[in-house]
Structures are given as structure tokens and as C-alpha cells.
Design an enzyme around this catalytic site. Structure first.
Site, PDB file in Angstrom:
ATOM      1  N   ARG A 177       0.854  -1.176   0.000  1.00  0.00           N
ATOM      2  CA  ARG A 177       0.000   0.000   0.000  1.00  0.00           C
ATOM      3  C   ARG A 177       0.897   1.235   0.000  1.00  0.00           C
ATOM      4  O   ARG A 177       1.942   1.239   0.671  1.00  0.00           O
ATOM      5  CB  ARG A 177      -0.897   0.043   1.245  1.00  0.00           C
ATOM      6  N   GLU A 228      -4.159   7.406  -4.962  1.00  0.00           N
ATOM      7  CA  GLU A 228      -4.412   6.674  -6.206  1.00  0.00           C
ATOM      8  C   GLU A 228      -5.730   7.122  -6.806  1.00  0.00           C
ATOM      9  O   GLU A 228      -6.710   7.225  -6.069  1.00  0.00           O
ATOM     10  CB  GLU A 228      -4.441   5.170  -5.923  1.00  0.00           C
ATOM     11  N   HIS A 282      -1.565   0.042  -9.647  1.00  0.00           N
ATOM     12  CA  HIS A 282      -2.131  -0.905  -8.662  1.00  0.00           C
ATOM     13  C   HIS A 282      -2.757  -2.127  -9.361  1.00  0.00           C
ATOM     14  O   HIS A 282      -3.965  -2.353  -9.282  1.00  0.00           O
ATOM     15  CB  HIS A 282      -3.172  -0.197  -7.769  1.00  0.00           C
TER      16      HIS A 282
HETATM   17  C1  GLV Z   1      -4.834  -5.259  -3.680  1.00  0.00           C
HETATM   18  O1  GLV Z   1      -4.020  -4.424  -3.462  1.00  0.00           O
HETATM   19  C2  GLV Z   1      -5.429  -6.071  -2.686  1.00  0.00           C
HETATM   20  O2  GLV Z   1      -5.322  -5.768  -1.492  1.00  0.00           O
HETATM   21  O3  GLV Z   1      -6.070  -7.044  -3.071  1.00  0.00           O
END
Ligand code: GLV
Ligand code: GLV
Length: 320
Positions: A238, A267, A286
Site C-alpha cells: 500500500r 491513487e 495498482h
Molecule cells: C490489492 O491491493 C489487494 O489488497 O487485493
């Protein structure tokens, strides 16, 4: 009365078809943007179940607005976007999507490591831009990956599979985690070290830790200073575990060599963000778990969790 499900992001019809047989299903249908928060608060008022993604802020206000809300199925393994303690207080089940995304996310983390080390994105742009005029000895020369030291921060299931990938490259594997992971040590030869030692010894630092109060801002200027000047930092967890200003300064001053980033503090990250101007930064939107196969499994798991809870059965993957 038919129970009502609200889905915060447009999902393929075949995924939600089973829900439609038994439930009243409503879905945000703008493919290009997330639902505005205020609208989500309105929608949750008469919903029995909510299917959310990591773009939604599932905070106390939202959970409290859900008068009949029994479950929030969050389509991610991470659930830092959900106020877990309020959900507990309100008796609302929260589920995530572990396991089904482990291998795909590890693949992406390792790909990001390779792409950053071997300057693959920069090299591809070089060719496509027509800059390639001749082969030359040190043209786009990067860093070897094989036989180097990888330091994995957060040895959960994704960390272990990244470590397994690393064994194929004959890498020396270090890890740092809240608790020791004996299976990773026995099966993969990973060695447990403290955070500072991991920073100092690793050629590749791969961050896979969940975002919590303890891990927020874990990577500051001080941490980057402890890394080798040739180190490549990879973040597939993250954004807020990293202080982005400090990362930028560390890259610009040559304290580390490069960064592969799949996640950001905000983001989508602003296209003008200074980090994106650096050629030694590889940036992804991401997409850790983003394969067709895995995203389908994640959506299905959300659907199955909702079906279970709405028919008074136990959730399959509750987070508490
Ligand atoms: C993606 O980042 C997730 O947490 O699945
Ligand atoms: C590189 O492609 C080489 O042949 O050395």
C-alpha cells in the site's frame, strides 16, 4: 422482503447473475469512475450487503448508515479502507479475498523487481521512441538479479510466494515480519533479520506488508539511507507505507538506485507527481492481482461471501 445488494463498481453480468436469482441487486454502472462517496452513503441505507473495492472508504459513517447492513465484501486482500473496529461494534461482517490472488500478486511483484532492475520499461520506450540507433556496450545496463540478496518486508502468503520465485534466481533471501515464519525458513531458506539489517544487506527490498498504524510511513529517508546505493525498492503493498517525498529525495540524491511501485499514497497518482518524472522509477496502476483469471476468482469469492452471510451461514473469508 427480498434482500438488497449494492455493488460499488461495475462487474461483469455473468459474475452477478447468481445473485440476481435470489436478491435485488443494484450496481454502480459507470465503468470509468468510482461511485461518489455521498451516493454510496445513500445506497447503503437500504442495503443488506455491500460489495466494495479498495477505492471506497468504508468508514464508520458509511457503516452506520447501513441500517440493515450485514456484510461488506471487499474485493481485495487488504482492508485498510475499512474501519474494522466500527464494523465489529456494529456486528457487520467484513470479508476480503485472500489466497486467490497470492500467486498473481507475487508474479507482479517479481516482475516489477525485474523490470526495475533491468530497466525494461525505459528500454521499451527507448525502442518505441525511435532512439535505438546502435547496440553499445553499456546501453541501458541495469542490475543483475540472480544470486543477489532479496529482502522481503512482510512474509505473509504473498511474501512466501515471492521468496519461492526468488529461489529460482538463486537469490539469498532475507525477511522481516512481526512474527517468525518457520515454514519460509525451512522450505525456502529465508533468513529472519531485523528491519535495519534487512535494509543494509538487501540488493532488492520488496515491501508486501499490510497497511496498519505500525507500518504507515515505515519507509522514510532514514530507512532509504540505510539501504545500499545500488538497492532497488519495490512496493506492492500500500502506498502509505512509504513517505513518497523521502523516496523521491533518496532516488534523486543517489541513496538508492531505483524503485518499482505498484501503489501510491494517492491513487490514481497525479501525472505531474515528481516521482513519475524519474527514469529509475517504474510505476504501475495498482495491478498486483490484475489478471483475468484472478480478478474473476476475487469477484466470485465476494459473491459467495455475500450469499453465505445473507443466508445466515458463516462467511468464507471473514477478516475477524
Ligand atoms: C490489492 O491491493 C489487494 O489488497 O487485493
Ligand atoms: C547480448 O545480447 C549479447 O549477445 O551479448
Amino acid at each position: 422482503m427480498t434482500q438488497r445488494i449494492f455493488i460499488s463498481r461495475k462487474l461483469p453480468d455473468e459474475v452477478i447473475a447468481p445473485l440476481k436469482e435470489n436478491y435485488d441487486v443494484k450496481m454502480w454502472d459507470k465503468e470509468d469512475r468510482p461511485i461518489p462517496y455521498e451516493e454510496l452513503v445513500k445506497e447503503v441505507k437500504d442495503a443488506d450487503a455491500l460489495l466494495t473495492t479498495l477505492s471506497e472508504n468504508v468508514n464508520k459513517e458509511l457503516l452506520t448508515a447501513g441500517n440493515k447492513l450485514k456484510i461488506v465484501a471487499n474485493m481485495a486482500v487488504g482492508y485498510d479502507n475499512v474501519d474494522i473496529s466500527s464494523a465489529k461494534d456494529l456486528g457487520i461482517t467484513i470479508t476480503n479475498t485472500p489466497d486467490v490472488l497470492t500467486e498473481s500478486t507475487a508474479d507482479l511483484a517479481f516482475a516489477l523487481l525485474l523490470a526495475t532492475a533491468r530497466r525494461m520499461i525505459e528500454a521499451s520506450e527507448y525502442v518505441k521512441n525511435g532512439d535505438w540507433k546502435s547496440w553499445s556496450p553499456l546501453l541501458l545496463a541495469g542490475h543483475d538479479v540472480h544470486r543477489k540478496t532479496i529482502g522481503i518486508v512482510g512474509m505473509g502468503s504473498i511474501g512466501k510466494v515471492v521468496a519461492k520465485r526468488a529461489t529460482g534466481f538463486d537469490m539469498n533471501i532475507l525477511y522481516y515480519n512481526r512474527s517468525r515464519k518457520q515454514d519460509a525458513e525451512d522450505e525456502l531458506g529465508a533468513k529472519y533479520v531485523d528491519f535495519d539489517e534487512l535494509l543494509a544487506q538487501s540488493d532488492f527490498i520488496v515491501c508486501l506488508t499490510p497497511l496498519t498504524e505500525e507500518t504507515k510511513d515505515m519507509f522514510t529517508r532514514e530507512a532509504f539511507k540505510k539501504m545500499k546505493q545500488t538497492a532497488v525498492f519495490v512496493n506492492a503493498s500500500r502506498g502509505p507505507v512509504v513517505n513518497e517525498k523521502d523516496l523521491y529525495d533518496a532516488l534523486v540524491s543517489g541513496e538508492i538506485a531505483g524503485a518499482g511501485l505498484d501503489v501510491f499514497v494517492n491513487e490514481p497518482i497525479d501525472a505531474d507527481h515528481p516521482l513519475l518524472k524519474l527514469k529509475q522509477v517504474v510505476a504501475m496502476p495498482h495491478i498486483g492481482s490484475a489478471t483475468g483469471e484472478t480478478r474473476n476468482k476475487m469477484m466470485k469469492l465476494c459473491v459467495e461471501n455475500i450469499e453465505a452471510v445473507l443466508s445466515n451461514k458463516k462467511a468464507i473469508t471473514p477478516v475477524f
